[in-house]
Structures are given as structure tokens and as C-alpha cells.
Enzyme design. Structure first.
Site, PDB file in Angstrom:
ATOM      1  N   ARG A 155       0.870  -1.170   0.000  1.00 45.27           N
ATOM      2  CA  ARG A 155       0.000   0.000   0.000  1.00 45.27           C
ATOM      3  C   ARG A 155       0.907   1.220   0.000  1.00 45.27           C
ATOM      4  O   ARG A 155       2.005   1.195   0.544  1.00 45.27           O
ATOM      5  CB  ARG A 155      -0.909   0.014   1.226  1.00 45.27           C
ATOM      6  CG  ARG A 155      -1.826  -1.203   1.327  1.00 45.27           C
ATOM      7  CD  ARG A 155      -2.627  -1.192   2.622  1.00 45.27           C
ATOM      8  NE  ARG A 155      -3.506  -2.360   2.720  1.00 45.27           N
ATOM      9  CZ  ARG A 155      -3.166  -3.503   3.310  1.00 45.27           C
ATOM     10  NH1 ARG A 155      -1.962  -3.639   3.861  1.00 45.27           N
ATOM     11  NH2 ARG A 155      -4.019  -4.514   3.354  1.00 45.27           N
ATOM     12  N   LYS A 179      -1.843  -2.974   8.144  1.00 46.21           N
ATOM     13  CA  LYS A 179      -3.031  -2.578   8.887  1.00 46.21           C
ATOM     14  C   LYS A 179      -3.117  -3.320  10.214  1.00 46.21           C
ATOM     15  O   LYS A 179      -2.825  -4.508  10.292  1.00 46.21           O
ATOM     16  CB  LYS A 179      -4.290  -2.869   8.055  1.00 46.21           C
ATOM     17  CG  LYS A 179      -4.478  -1.925   6.872  1.00 46.21           C
ATOM     18  CD  LYS A 179      -5.804  -2.169   6.187  1.00 46.21           C
ATOM     19  CE  LYS A 179      -6.052  -1.159   5.089  1.00 46.21           C
ATOM     20  NZ  LYS A 179      -7.359  -1.376   4.410  1.00 46.21           N
ATOM     21  N   HIS A 251      -1.857   2.582  -6.238  1.00 49.65           N
ATOM     22  CA  HIS A 251      -2.747   1.438  -6.053  1.00 49.65           C
ATOM     23  C   HIS A 251      -2.890   0.629  -7.339  1.00 49.65           C
ATOM     24  O   HIS A 251      -3.060  -0.592  -7.289  1.00 49.65           O
ATOM     25  CB  HIS A 251      -4.121   1.911  -5.563  1.00 49.65           C
ATOM     26  CG  HIS A 251      -4.755   0.956  -4.617  1.00 49.65           C
ATOM     27  ND1 HIS A 251      -4.222   0.654  -3.374  1.00 49.65           N
ATOM     28  CD2 HIS A 251      -5.880   0.200  -4.719  1.00 49.65           C
ATOM     29  CE1 HIS A 251      -4.986  -0.224  -2.757  1.00 49.65           C
ATOM     30  NE2 HIS A 251      -5.988  -0.523  -3.556  1.00 49.65           N
ATOM     31  N   ARG A 254      -0.093  -1.656  -7.343  1.00 48.84           N
ATOM     32  CA  ARG A 254      -0.378  -2.760  -6.404  1.00 48.84           C
ATOM     33  C   ARG A 254      -1.253  -3.803  -7.099  1.00 48.84           C
ATOM     34  O   ARG A 254      -1.011  -5.007  -6.989  1.00 48.84           O
ATOM     35  CB  ARG A 254      -1.073  -2.202  -5.167  1.00 48.84           C
ATOM     36  CG  ARG A 254      -1.539  -3.234  -4.132  1.00 48.84           C
ATOM     37  CD  ARG A 254      -2.027  -2.483  -2.890  1.00 48.84           C
ATOM     38  NE  ARG A 254      -2.874  -3.279  -2.018  1.00 48.84           N
ATOM     39  CZ  ARG A 254      -2.433  -4.078  -1.045  1.00 48.84           C
ATOM     40  NH1 ARG A 254      -1.140  -4.218  -0.842  1.00 48.84           N
ATOM     41  NH2 ARG A 254      -3.280  -4.737  -0.272  1.00 48.84           N
ATOM     42  N   HIS A 277      -3.873  -9.020   2.846  1.00 43.33           N
ATOM     43  CA  HIS A 277      -5.332  -9.098   2.929  1.00 43.33           C
ATOM     44  C   HIS A 277      -5.735 -10.026   4.067  1.00 43.33           C
ATOM     45  O   HIS A 277      -5.239 -11.155   4.159  1.00 43.33           O
ATOM     46  CB  HIS A 277      -5.926  -9.641   1.620  1.00 43.33           C
ATOM     47  CG  HIS A 277      -5.900  -8.663   0.504  1.00 43.33           C
ATOM     48  ND1 HIS A 277      -6.016  -9.033  -0.822  1.00 43.33           N
ATOM     49  CD2 HIS A 277      -5.782  -7.306   0.492  1.00 43.33           C
ATOM     50  CE1 HIS A 277      -5.963  -7.962  -1.586  1.00 43.33           C
ATOM     51  NE2 HIS A 277      -5.829  -6.907  -0.816  1.00 43.33           N
ATOM     52  N   TYR A 286      -8.762 -10.516  -8.177  1.00 45.65           N
ATOM     53  CA  TYR A 286      -7.763 -10.539  -9.245  1.00 45.65           C
ATOM     54  C   TYR A 286      -7.952 -11.727 -10.181  1.00 45.65           C
ATOM     55  O   TYR A 286      -7.522 -11.688 -11.330  1.00 45.65           O
ATOM     56  CB  TYR A 286      -6.353 -10.534  -8.642  1.00 45.65           C
ATOM     57  CG  TYR A 286      -6.080  -9.285  -7.854  1.00 45.65           C
ATOM     58  CD1 TYR A 286      -5.954  -8.055  -8.497  1.00 45.65           C
ATOM     59  CD2 TYR A 286      -5.997  -9.311  -6.467  1.00 45.65           C
ATOM     60  CE1 TYR A 286      -5.742  -6.895  -7.780  1.00 45.65           C
ATOM     61  CE2 TYR A 286      -5.785  -8.158  -5.735  1.00 45.65           C
ATOM     62  CZ  TYR A 286      -5.657  -6.951  -6.400  1.00 45.65           C
ATOM     63  OH  TYR A 286      -5.463  -5.792  -5.684  1.00 45.65           O
TER      64      TYR A 286
END
Length: 314
Positions: A155, A179, A251, A254, A277, A286
Site C-alpha cells: 500500500r 493494517k 494502487h 499494487r 489481505h 484478481y
């Protein structure tokens, strides 16, 4: 639904909720700001009807969602706002500040699932070639940023905020704190390792103090390269590469990282872990990108498809 003026501060209930999100769930500053904006949007709209978000009824929330739909608010935006409200009311209920959760029975607006935008491998190569044409330490820093981003799918906040320690342990892997403060280990390509080594040799040029904990130090308030500045550099590089800057963003790179990995045979679980994730269903988008590319390829190049589109007799 008229556009609301930006609030000067959160209500006490919203502020307490955001403090909980930061302390207990490790929410990032950008996440907290997004929650605050969405909740205050509803707060100000309800204020205009003589109410408030903290005391809102289920009918109030339905009226708010209906007004958003009537004003043409995108379903994705409306669903995001409702998600923020649900977490807010669950917090109020758990804390005993409300005896009910008025959002519990509300249905999220239907939203289509848009496929992520990506760049082709040729376009990524063109970006990297354009970056290599930038001279001096700034060029070496730009190459490092792009090679690391494309090699790891970080990110943008993770990339620009990388600590120097992330590349000091093992040159073959990157240690990333994502995160919720969760760490993950992402392998580096040979090109990324070379780019990091070349940049580290000139990193001192960007230091504003004797030392810095950041891999990409700068004069910004954060002490490291900002997301905005990196976005500007990316736009400049896209222009030099002959690519529309509107197609390029951190992004998008990414997305390209993930899609190109899967295209070359990587398994979904490994890509999930490298992207950070929490849920593999997020990574599965994807696979839809690959399916769409395959469908387009067949329709564009397969002889049978070409014959059918031209109306030829078979």
C-alpha cells in the site's frame, strides 16, 4: 442531499468511537478520518431535520439513505457510509449508550463489483525505463520506490513510511507493518534488491537531520516522503513513459503486482499473504481480472470469434 460543509470537529460520541477504533483496533489515521467524515455527513444531515446521529431511529437512517439515492450518490459510497454507521451503533450499544442498534435491520445498497484497474507488463516496464532516465539521487530514489512497489504490492502508505530497519535485516525480504500493526514478510526481486542497494548509497542526500528512522526521509511533517509527493513523481514518470497519468497510481501498481503474479502461476494464498489481505475473498477479485482479460483476448483474436463478429459463413 445537499453537500455539507466540512465540520470543524467531531461530536463527542463520534470522537469517542474513533478513539476506540484507534486504541482497540489499531485503525490508521486515514481510516479514522474516513470514518469521521462519513459519520459527520450523516450527523449534519440529521441536524438539518432537528435530530442527531447518536439518537437516530431506523426511520431516520432509512430517510438518510433514501435522500442519498435520490441525489445520485453512488451505491458504493452509500454502502460505505452505512458500514461506518453500523460500527458506530454497535459501539454505542456495547457501551450502553443506546438500548438498540437502529442500523441492524437496514440493507446495504446494491453495488456492482468493479474490477481493479491495472497496467500491462509492457506499461510497467515503460514506467521503470522512464524512471531510470531521471538523473542523480532523485532518480535512484524513484527507481527504488517503483521497483519495491512492483515487487511487493505494498500500500502506498506502507511504501513511503517504510522504516530503514525494514531493509536492514535481510536483503532478500522486506518486513512490512501493515493494517492493525500486523507484520508480514514479502520477498524481493533481484531488481528491487539492486535498486535498494543503489539508493541506500545516496540516501544521505535526503536526510534533514543526522539520522532518520525512515527509508525515504524528507522534510515533510511526517519525516518521510509523502503519498502526495510520490503521486506527483508517478504522474511525471507516466508522462515521460508516454502513458496517460490518469491510468497510473500507486494502487494501480499494487493491482498490477497481484495480477501479474497470478498470471505467471502464483497461488492465490501466497498473493493474499504478500498483499496483507485479512480475507482471501478480497484477493480473489484478481482472478476475475484474469478471466476478463482472457475473455477479451478470445473475442479479439480467436478466429471463430472474428468470423462470428464479421458475419462470415462457417
Amino acid at each position: 442531499m445537499a453537500r455539507q460543509a466540512a465540520p470543524r470537529g467531531w461530536t463527542s460520541a463520534i470522537e469517542t468511537f474513533l478513539e476506540m477504533m484507534a486504541a482497540e483496533r489499531g485503525a490508521a489515521r486515514n481510516t479514522l478520518d474516513a470514518y469521521g467524515r462519513d459519520l459527520m455527513h450523516a450527523e449534519l444531515w440529521l441536524n438539518g431535520r432537528g435530530g442527531s446521529l447518536e439518537t437516530a431511529s431506523v426511520d431516520d437512517l432509512r430517510a438518510y439513505l433514501a435522500a442519498a439515492e435520490a441525489d445520485g450518490v453512488m451505491p458504493r459510497t452509500a454502502a460505505r457510509r452505512l458500514s461506518a454507521q453500523r460500527q458506530f451503533f454497535r459501539f454505542l450499544y456495547a457501551e450502553g449508550r443506546r438500548a438498540d442498534d437502529p442500523s441492524a435491520t437496514l440493507d446495504a445498497p446494491r453495488r456492482g463489483r468493479s474490477l481493479p484497474k491495472i497496467l500491462s507488463e509492457a506499461e510497467v516496464d515503460a514506467l521503470l525505463d522512464a524512471a531510470r532516465d531521471r538523473p542523480g539521487p532523485e532518480g535512484l530514489r524513484l527507481i527504488c520506490l517503483l521497483e519495491v512497489l512492483y515487487a511487493t504490492g505494498l500500500r502506498v502508505s506502507e511504501l513511503v513510511g517504510l522504516p530503514f530497519a525494514a531493509v536492514a535485516r535481510d536483503p532478500h525480504v522486506l518486513i512490512v507493518r501493515g493494517k492493525g500493526g500486523k507484520e508480514r514478510m514479502v520477498p524481493l526481486t533481484a531488481a528491487a534488491m539492486d535498486a535498494i542497494a543503489a539508493y541506500k548509497a545516496v540516501r544521505g542526500v535526503f536526510l534533514t537531520t543526522k539520522t532518520s528512522p525512515h527509508l525515504f526521509p524528507s522534510r515533510s511533517a511526517q519525516g518521510h516522503l509523502t503519498r502526495r509527493r510520490f503521486g506527483q513523481l508517478l504522474d511525471e514518470t507516466a508522462i515521460l513513459a508516454g502513458i496517460d497519468p490518469a491510468k497510473v497510481s500507486p494502487h494501480v501498481l499494487r493491482h498490477a503486482f497481484a495480477t501479474h503474479l497470478l498470471d505467471h502461476g502464483a497461488d492465490l494464498r501466497s498473493v493474499q499473504q504478500m498483499l496483507g489481505h485479512a480475507d482471501i475473498s478480497t484477493t480473489q477479485i484478481y482472478t476475475h481480472v484474469l478471466a476478463e482479460r482472457l475473455r477479451t483476448l478470445v473475442e479479439t483474436h480467436h478466429p471463430l470469434a472474428l468470423s462470428l463478429s464479421s458475419g462470415a459463413d462457417l
